[in-house]
Structure formats: structure tokens, C-alpha cells
Design a protein around this motif. Structure first.
Motif: not given
Ligand SMILES: [Cu+2]
Length: 167
Positions: A62-64, A99-100, A125-128
């Protein structure tokens, strides 16, 4: 490589291939709706192998901005999608661009079943941040309502608790 380095790599579940690249193993599903680990860093030339537990999960790019929607480039090109898998699915990492990934089964993404590769360690744009977005925390279209409701629930809960103490 020293024996201790090798032991450390075994401990981390990393497999070193002959050309020095790493195959990162990611477990999809299982006892929880998660990718485990949920965020990794990988180098160009590495591979990521998703190992699917029962439960009909997917690893879908997907996207962020839209964590629970399939990736589409500006030219309309799609991203990778394992489809509903029972075995394994491997992707190649060509660079360190983030990559999301999400699981497209039912509400799994909305419940936080997301994964990232090379997300920002700090910054926006972090994972959390991605996971919060997937779960509706920072999304303005419909997601915000849910956050407000749960916030209201916490306040109400505290109020009832406080009332209980005063009686
Ligand atoms: Cu799933």
C-alpha cells in the motif's frame, strides 16, 4: 564472520545467502493479527519472505497515505500482492525506499495488521504513524470519529471511576 556474529544472526532469524544478502523472515498472522516482526530494515539485494499462518492473510503493498488500499503508482502501476496465502511469498528489495504493507483480509488492516520495510526511524513516516493511520487514528475521513468515540469512552470511564471513589 566470527562465530558470535553468526550466532547473533541465527538468534535474529536472519539467513545469510552466498552473495551476502539477507532473507528476512516475517510471520503473517498466528495467534494475533500481526506481521512479526512488524517493521524491518533491509538493504538492496535482500529478500523478505512472508510465512503465512492459517487464517487467509495477505501481504499487500500500500502507501503511507492510504495504509489499507492497494498501491498504485502515478502511472497506474500496481504494487505487489501475495493474494490469500497458505504458504510463503517472497519479495526482492531493490532499494531502501520505504515499503508499506497490509493484510487485505476483512478488517485486519483496520485492526492494525500492517508491516513496513525501511520506514522512518524518527520523523513523520514511521511504522507507528503508519499503523495509527491504518487504525483510523490520524485519518480525517471517518477514522477520526472512531478516535473521538474511544476518547469519549476513556473520559466516561474515568468519570465513573471518580464518582465511585466519591461515594
Ligand atoms: Cu490478515
Amino acid at each position: 564472520m566470527s562465530p558470535s556474529t553468526f550466532t547473533t544472526m541465527l538468534f535474529l532469524g536472519l539467513a545469510l545467502t552466498v552473495n551476502g544478502s539477507i532473507d528476512h523472515n516475517v510471520t503473517v498472522g498466528g495467534s494475533q493479527l500481526t506481521f512479526n516482526p512488524s517493521n524491518i530494515s533491509a538493504q538492496a539485494g535482500d529478500t523478505v519472505t512472508f510465512q503465512f499462518m492459517p487464517g487467509n492473510h495477505t501481504a499487500t503493498q500500500s502507501t503511507f497515505e492510504q495504509p489499507c488500499q492497494p498501491f498504485k503508482s502515478s502511472s497506474g502501476q500496481g504494487g505487489f500482492d501475495s493474494g490469500f496465502m497458505q504458504s510463503t511469498y517472497t519479495i526482492d528489495i531493490s532499494d531502501v525506499t520505504p515499503i508499506w504493507v497490509y493484510c487485505k483480509q476483512g478488517l485486519h488492516c483496520r485492526e492494525g495488521m500492517v508491516f513496513s520495510i525501511n520506514a522512518d526511524v524518527a520523523g513523520s513516516e514511521t511504522y507507528s504513524a503508519f499503523k495509527a493511520r491504518a487504525m483510523g487514528g490520524t485519518v480525517s475521513n471517518g477514522g477520526a470519529g472512531r478516535a473521538v468515540v474511544s476518547c469519549f469512552g476513556v473520559v466516561l470511564g474515568l468519570f465513573i471511576l471518580a464518582e465511585g471513589w466519591m461515594l
